[in-house]
Motif scaffolding. Structure first.
Motif, short mmCIF file in Angstrom:
data_model
loop_
_atom_site.label_atom_id
_atom_site.label_comp_id
_atom_site.label_asym_id
_atom_site.label_seq_id
_atom_site.Cartn_x
_atom_site.Cartn_y
_atom_site.Cartn_z
N VAL A 8 23.63 22.42 -7.49
CA VAL A 8 24.52 23.53 -7.85
C VAL A 8 24.92 24.31 -6.60
CG1 VAL A 8 23.58 23.80 -10.16
CG2 VAL A 8 22.57 25.09 -8.29
N ARG A 9 26.06 24.97 -6.72
CA ARG A 9 26.53 25.84 -5.63
C ARG A 9 25.92 27.23 -5.74
NH1 ARG A 9 31.08 28.95 -5.43
NH2 ARG A 9 31.88 28.00 -7.34
N ALA A 10 25.75 27.69 -6.98
CA ALA A 10 25.17 29.02 -7.20
C ALA A 10 24.62 29.09 -8.61
CB ALA A 10 26.21 30.10 -6.98
N VAL A 246 19.21 30.48 -3.22
CA VAL A 246 20.64 30.12 -3.27
C VAL A 246 21.48 31.31 -2.83
CG1 VAL A 246 22.55 29.35 -4.73
CG2 VAL A 246 20.23 28.53 -5.17
N PRO A 247 22.19 31.22 -1.71
CA PRO A 247 23.08 32.31 -1.30
C PRO A 247 24.10 32.60 -2.40
CG PRO A 247 22.82 30.72 0.47
CD PRO A 247 22.19 30.11 -0.74
N GLY A 248 24.23 33.86 -2.75
CA GLY A 248 25.17 34.23 -3.79
C GLY A 248 24.61 34.20 -5.19
N VAL A 394 14.12 22.32 -11.18
CA VAL A 394 14.46 23.36 -10.20
C VAL A 394 14.64 22.74 -8.82
CG1 VAL A 394 13.59 25.42 -9.03
CG2 VAL A 394 13.37 25.21 -11.51
N ALA A 395 13.74 21.82 -8.45
CA ALA A 395 13.89 21.14 -7.16
C ALA A 395 15.19 20.33 -7.13
CB ALA A 395 12.69 20.23 -6.91
N GLY A 396 15.52 19.70 -8.26
CA GLY A 396 16.73 18.90 -8.32
C GLY A 396 18.01 19.69 -8.14
N LEU A 397 18.00 20.95 -8.51
CA LEU A 397 19.17 21.80 -8.30
C LEU A 397 19.50 21.96 -6.83
CD1 LEU A 397 18.49 24.70 -10.85
CD2 LEU A 397 20.09 22.80 -11.13
N HIS A 398 18.48 21.80 -5.97
CA HIS A 398 18.62 22.04 -4.54
C HIS A 398 18.46 20.75 -3.73
CE1 HIS A 398 18.55 26.20 -5.68
NE2 HIS A 398 17.36 26.04 -6.23
N THR A 421 19.74 26.30 -20.63
CA THR A 421 19.79 27.56 -19.88
C THR A 421 20.22 27.30 -18.43
OG1 THR A 421 18.05 28.52 -21.27
CG2 THR A 421 18.45 29.57 -19.14
N LEU A 422 19.68 26.26 -17.81
CA LEU A 422 20.09 25.92 -16.45
C LEU A 422 21.59 25.63 -16.39
CD1 LEU A 422 17.31 23.63 -14.92
CD2 LEU A 422 17.64 26.09 -14.63
N ASN A 423 22.10 24.92 -17.40
CA ASN A 423 23.53 24.61 -17.43
C ASN A 423 24.38 25.88 -17.52
OD1 ASN A 423 23.24 21.83 -17.22
ND2 ASN A 423 23.12 21.54 -19.43
N LEU A 424 23.92 26.83 -18.32
CA LEU A 424 24.66 28.08 -18.48
C LEU A 424 24.68 28.90 -17.20
CD1 LEU A 424 23.45 29.18 -22.04
CD2 LEU A 424 25.72 28.36 -21.42
#
Length: 428
Positions: A8-10, A246-248, A394-398, A421-424
């Motif tokens: 994800v970007r943010a 995550v910046p932002g 959570v690790a996969g998001l980054h 929730t992660l998708n939202l």
């Protein structure tokens, strides 16, 4: 079920997490032992807590479920009935160990079992003190593992010095103490989470707390009441870690339990440099509650050990991910209790993060993580452990690329809507 996680970007949002698992269990159990009606709001309808409901229903207690609202109609300490069948705790160690304490006080025969994972978890730690109080308990492996056959009743009060700081051991003894004449006391090497003593007091029991020592007076008249369950900090921490680096990123989680015997992860994240604000603090049904806001920042390594470990033991998989994404070294020590969870969480966390490219070394009682390496998406096992599945997500998001998590349905144990929730929250 296999879930694919993409970077994800943010992450941004304003939400609530499901009700606290530990408090939901205890509200049902004490509602079953109280006289009259207990109404539980924001109950966690996860698999573990539903196992507790099924067990108390098998003991003759009337329970009604409406989504996250539960009504328990209890008849007092002496109203539980001998079950017609074996009582199944599923995957829930809390259900098995705390109900062992209650059943030890009941003058009938019962058998407690669970799934394959729970039958591998140590039960001698509750069998020993409950047997010393007068319960007759026989279990597999020389009184080491479930199933447990319990013939209860005629208990004596006791003073028990627990060799481990364990809320489940303490709670089992205190709940058994409700059925004994006199005062039952538990002394721990370090203070464990205190939801049981808070809720016992809230239901009308006489409780005394002195540092690492807790006492309950036997034969109380517990009264049914309304319990509002705060959001589960153990679930919230996974979302906070997801946003921390995550910046932002900007996330607010409302109505989270911040019990000081559970909030160690917040202190560690602050030490690591997380931008956390805790506000709107208040008391709800005997528990401290607040709103938490976190914004993205740069994290640094830290040391997690000794007295704070009992206050964040369930959050260590999430904190391990934070450490892998932080700069510098993080050392986790004195956490051997992780080996006795749904999985051996020292070994499985090390395996997961190593597979994703983190520099992590397993230790007997924890691990050492040298952060800053780029994580790589991979195909990983959850091993049926809800905390490990959430840590992988959570690790996969980054991570670079896609992370696939096998048997991801295990998150239903504590956070059924976790992936939604992660998708939202995700901004691609």
């Amino acid at each position: 079920m296999e879930i694919a996680i993409t970077p994800v970007r943010a992450l941004r949002g304003d939400l609530q997490v499901p009700g606290d698992k530990s408090i939901s269990h205890r509200a049902v159990m004490l509602g079953a032992l109280a006289e009259g009606e207990t109404e539980i709001e924001n109950f966690l309808p996860g698999e573990d807590c539903l196992s507790t409901i099924q067990v108390v229903k098998s003991l003759g207690v009337e329970v009604h479920i409406e989504k996250d609202r539960v009504v328990v109609r209890g008849g007092g300490l002496n109203a539980l009935q001998e079950p017609e069948n074996v009582l199944d705790a599923g995957n829930s160690g809390t259900t098995m160990r705390l109900m062992a304490g209650i059943l030890s006080g009941c003058p009938f025969f019962s058998v407690l079992t669970g799934d394959a994972s729970l039958r591998r978890r140590p039960m001698q730690r509750v069998i020993k003190p409950l047997s010393a109080m007068g319960a007759r308990i026989t279990s597999r492996g020389g009184n080491a593992y479930a199933p447990m056959a319990i013939t209860g009743g005629a208990l004596c009060s006791t003073t028990y010095r627990s060799p481990v700081a364990s809320a489940q051991v303490k709670s089992a003894v205190l709940l058994a103490g409700l059925f004994a004449d006199g005062t039952t006391t538990v002394i721990e090497p370090a203070r464990s989470r205190d939801h049981t003593e808070r809720m016992l007091s809230y239901f009308g029991a006489r409780i005394q707390v002195k540092d690492k020592q807790v006492s309950v007076w036997g034969r109380p008249k517990l009264q049914g009441c309304k319990v509002v369950v705060p959001g589960d900090i153990s679930s919230a921490v996974f979302l906070l870690v997801a946003c921390a680096v995550v910046p932002g990123a900007d996330l607010t989680v409302r109505n989270v339990g911040i019990n000081p015997t559970r909030s160690g992860a917040l202190e560690v994240l602050k030490e690591m440099g997380a931008n956390i604000i805790i506000f709107n603090e208040r008391q709800v049904s005997g528990e401290p509650v607040a709103d938490i806001r976190i914004r993205g920042s740069r994290l640094k390594g830290t040391t997690i050990n000794r007295a704070i470990i009992p206050y964040l033991i369930d959050e260590l998989p999430a904190l391990a991910v934070a450490a892998a994404l932080a700069e510098g070294e993080t050392v986790v020590r004195d956490a051997a209790e992780l080996r006795y969870k749904e999985t051996d969480r020292i070994t499985t966390v090390v395996k997961l993060l190593s597979q994703m490219g983190a520099d992590i070394i397993e230790q007997e009682d924890g691990f050492i993580i040298r952060g800053g390496r780029a994580l790589q998406g991979t195909e990983c096992e959850s091993f049926g452990d809800h905390r490990l599945a959430m840590a992988a997500a959570v690790a996969g998001l980054h991570a670079r690329g896609i992370t696939k998590i096998k048997s991801a349905e295990c998150v239903n144990i504590s956070f059924p809507a976790f992936f939604n929730t992660l998708n939202l929250l995700s901004v691609q």
